[in-house]
Design a protein around this motif. Sequence first.
Motif, PDB file in Angstrom:
ATOM      1  N   LEU A 106       0.831  -1.211   0.000  1.00  0.00           N
ATOM      2  CA  LEU A 106       0.000   0.000   0.000  1.00  0.00           C
ATOM      3  C   LEU A 106       0.866   1.261   0.000  1.00  0.00           C
ATOM      4  CD1 LEU A 106      -2.853  -0.975   2.499  1.00  0.00           C
ATOM      5  CD2 LEU A 106      -2.817  -1.163  -0.004  1.00  0.00           C
ATOM      6  N   ARG A 117       1.894   1.714  -3.511  1.00  0.00           N
ATOM      7  CA  ARG A 117       0.731   2.001  -4.361  1.00  0.00           C
ATOM      8  C   ARG A 117       0.269   3.439  -4.185  1.00  0.00           C
ATOM      9  NH1 ARG A 117      -4.574  -1.351  -3.221  1.00  0.00           N
ATOM     10  NH2 ARG A 117      -3.109  -3.068  -3.638  1.00  0.00           N
ATOM     11  N   TYR A 118       0.188   3.888  -2.921  1.00  0.00           N
ATOM     12  CA  TYR A 118      -0.325   5.229  -2.643  1.00  0.00           C
ATOM     13  C   TYR A 118       0.783   6.280  -2.571  1.00  0.00           C
ATOM     14  CZ  TYR A 118      -4.469   2.556  -1.318  1.00  0.00           C
ATOM     15  OH  TYR A 118      -5.545   1.700  -1.323  1.00  0.00           O
ATOM     16  N   ARG A 119       2.031   5.837  -2.726  1.00  0.00           N
ATOM     17  CA  ARG A 119       3.180   6.744  -2.628  1.00  0.00           C
ATOM     18  C   ARG A 119       3.074   7.576  -1.347  1.00  0.00           C
ATOM     19  NH1 ARG A 119       3.391   9.847  -8.165  1.00  0.00           N
ATOM     20  NH2 ARG A 119       1.184  10.010  -7.709  1.00  0.00           N
ATOM     21  N   ALA A 120       3.081   6.851  -0.237  1.00  0.00           N
ATOM     22  CA  ALA A 120       2.859   7.466   1.072  1.00  0.00           C
ATOM     23  C   ALA A 120       3.712   6.775   2.127  1.00  0.00           C
ATOM     24  CB  ALA A 120       1.392   7.368   1.452  1.00  0.00           C
ATOM     25  N   VAL A 128       3.072  12.322   1.581  1.00  0.00           N
ATOM     26  CA  VAL A 128       2.534  11.820   0.323  1.00  0.00           C
ATOM     27  C   VAL A 128       3.136  12.613  -0.835  1.00  0.00           C
ATOM     28  CG1 VAL A 128       0.349  11.062   1.342  1.00  0.00           C
ATOM     29  CG2 VAL A 128       0.535  13.367   0.389  1.00  0.00           C
ATOM     30  N   ASP A 156      -4.796  13.485  -4.470  1.00  0.00           N
ATOM     31  CA  ASP A 156      -5.372  12.169  -4.733  1.00  0.00           C
ATOM     32  C   ASP A 156      -6.266  11.774  -3.549  1.00  0.00           C
ATOM     33  OD1 ASP A 156      -6.009   9.575  -5.352  1.00  0.00           O
ATOM     34  OD2 ASP A 156      -3.953   8.924  -5.740  1.00  0.00           O
ATOM     35  N   HIS A 200      -8.845   9.764  -3.215  1.00  0.00           N
ATOM     36  CA  HIS A 200      -9.156   8.336  -3.042  1.00  0.00           C
ATOM     37  C   HIS A 200      -8.058   7.636  -2.254  1.00  0.00           C
ATOM     38  CE1 HIS A 200     -10.501   4.268  -3.866  1.00  0.00           C
ATOM     39  NE2 HIS A 200      -9.281   3.989  -4.338  1.00  0.00           N
ATOM     40  N   SER A 201      -6.792   7.897  -2.623  1.00  0.00           N
ATOM     41  CA  SER A 201      -5.681   7.242  -1.935  1.00  0.00           C
ATOM     42  C   SER A 201      -5.604   7.677  -0.483  1.00  0.00           C
ATOM     43  CB  SER A 201      -4.364   7.571  -2.649  1.00  0.00           C
ATOM     44  OG  SER A 201      -4.351   7.007  -3.948  1.00  0.00           O
ATOM     45  N   ILE A 202      -5.877   8.942  -0.227  1.00  0.00           N
ATOM     46  CA  ILE A 202      -5.797   9.463   1.140  1.00  0.00           C
ATOM     47  C   ILE A 202      -6.877   8.830   2.022  1.00  0.00           C
ATOM     48  CG2 ILE A 202      -6.032  11.558   2.533  1.00  0.00           C
ATOM     49  CD1 ILE A 202      -4.751  13.002   0.036  1.00  0.00           C
ATOM     50  N   SER A 243      -8.064   5.868   1.550  1.00  0.00           N
ATOM     51  CA  SER A 243      -7.602   4.490   1.756  1.00  0.00           C
ATOM     52  C   SER A 243      -6.521   4.416   2.826  1.00  0.00           C
ATOM     53  CB  SER A 243      -7.064   3.919   0.432  1.00  0.00           C
ATOM     54  OG  SER A 243      -8.074   3.901  -0.556  1.00  0.00           O
ATOM     55  N   LEU A 244      -5.681   5.453   2.900  1.00  0.00           N
ATOM     56  CA  LEU A 244      -4.650   5.490   3.937  1.00  0.00           C
ATOM     57  C   LEU A 244      -5.280   5.533   5.329  1.00  0.00           C
ATOM     58  CD1 LEU A 244      -2.080   8.033   2.433  1.00  0.00           C
ATOM     59  CD2 LEU A 244      -1.671   5.619   2.900  1.00  0.00           C
TER      60      LEU A 244
END
Length: 561
Positions: free
Chosen positions: A89, A92-95, A110, A115, A117-119, A121-122
Amino acid sequence: MSAQPAVSRRRGLGAILVARGVITAEMLRRAFELQEECGQRLGEIIVAEGWASSVDIATALSEQHHLPFVDVLDTEIDYELAHALPEELAYRYRALPVREVNAETVLVAVVDPGDVHSIDSLRLALKRRVELGVADERDLTIALRRVYRSGFDVDGGDEESVNAREDPEEMVRFASGAPAVKYVNASLGHCIEEGASDIHFEPEDDKLVVRARVDGIMRDMTTIPKHMQSGVIARLKIMASLDIAERRAPQDGRMFVKVGGKPVDLRVAVLPTTDGEQVVVRVLHRTNQLMGLSDLGMSPAAAADFVRAISQPHGAIIACGPTGSGKTTTLYTALQYLNNPERVLMTIEDPVEYQVKGVRQVEVRQKAGLTFARGLRTILRSDPDVLLVGEVRDEETARIAVQAAMTGHLVLTSLHTQDAASSIERLKDMGIEPSLLSASLTCIVAQRLARRLCLECRRPYTSSAEELEELQVESTPAPLLYEPVGCQRCARTGYRGRVALYEVMPVGAHMRSLMKLSTQEIFSAAVEAGMRTLKQDGYRLVLEGVTSLSEVRRVTGDPLA
């Protein structure tokens, strides 16, 4: 997730960069034009053009989104907290979780704060509120690699029992075990992420050394315990479909892996040495992304000569230079320029390095009898307009390519020679008559790859009288030059990435009359006609602050280097 500041009217990234003085309004206008052509993000274009560093873009993004900038390479990371986010993850989320803000909230660095959606999900993955900070993408990749490999600890087992394994079935089991697999995956992944073109597994009397060629220079990457050598080498041979029982003869193979979700083609060469088998892995990044002609970085005059040559309906264009000098990239950029439905474009290569829609591509397969010469003959019966021959290696291939250029085809190919003029002598040595070269050659391009100075740490200095004389500059005051320093972002080398030096020699009517002359006479005539040499093109890049004078001396073979 904690609420981020609402911004009703957010300034654009380009406007922020102009306001900060990082780029000019004219650069921004040009970046928008390039964005319309290629569809890349604005920040990526500005970095690719060399107008700003990736850190400049990240700090501007942080201002745009009213978030703090997080220098992940100079910030203490809570590794235990970071591991709460699974590695998959994180990439994928570059986090990257950095530290706790309080009991309920985590600061997460990040790359793309927009983004949403990715945030979200985090927040779900961490099961805590999230505060965002913006990090440079390259720095974040380095930090992620450090975090998720920090716990890499492999028990190699009993040394004597490992080295005693001679039975092939036992070796397969050992090579497929967790220790060997982890060492191989970690070594390959780390080197590829660092941008390696070649990865060397070199046996010594007390260890297995892993080195990689990055930006043309070898670097020590890691060492593997001696008792793991047999398992690691066997693992690499299994992955490349080679015979693990054969340890006395050289072997060649290939394998495909994915790094960061991107496919990578690896060519493997195994060679027995006195300390055991050495494995060298050549990295070929198969990609659909090609540069435009403007991205090659040729001087305006050289670019005009090159475009004029590839715009001809027939003739031969040769890219020459040593292995790894960027010849294929130059030829494919030309091919992409010519790629339209009105033409039939075909290639024959070993291997195919770029996948291009609209181009029929053939890969040489020696074991199946598909050689350059045999494939080339068949392709010429397939009605091509433009033909790319990966490399001219022998007289038969050279003769077919030259004859194709004389019979209405545009032929793009490469040759291993030191400069443009010596390519003519090389073809004559292969048995090609000067009269055929006069009738077929259109342009010869010699090139080298020099390392780019790291924009984060390069240091300006005033050029000396000797340097001005070498650079053939007579301006007053003396121009500022740049020298390498070294920082975390460039692995303390002072360089990050590479740039091409070009020597473009058009073959016009006058040059065609000189094909019987020596290399030196042809070279002198080309310079008189206005050709900029490799060294002179390097000087241009030095004065532009792209590379250093010492680097140009190194790649052009200057004895002062």
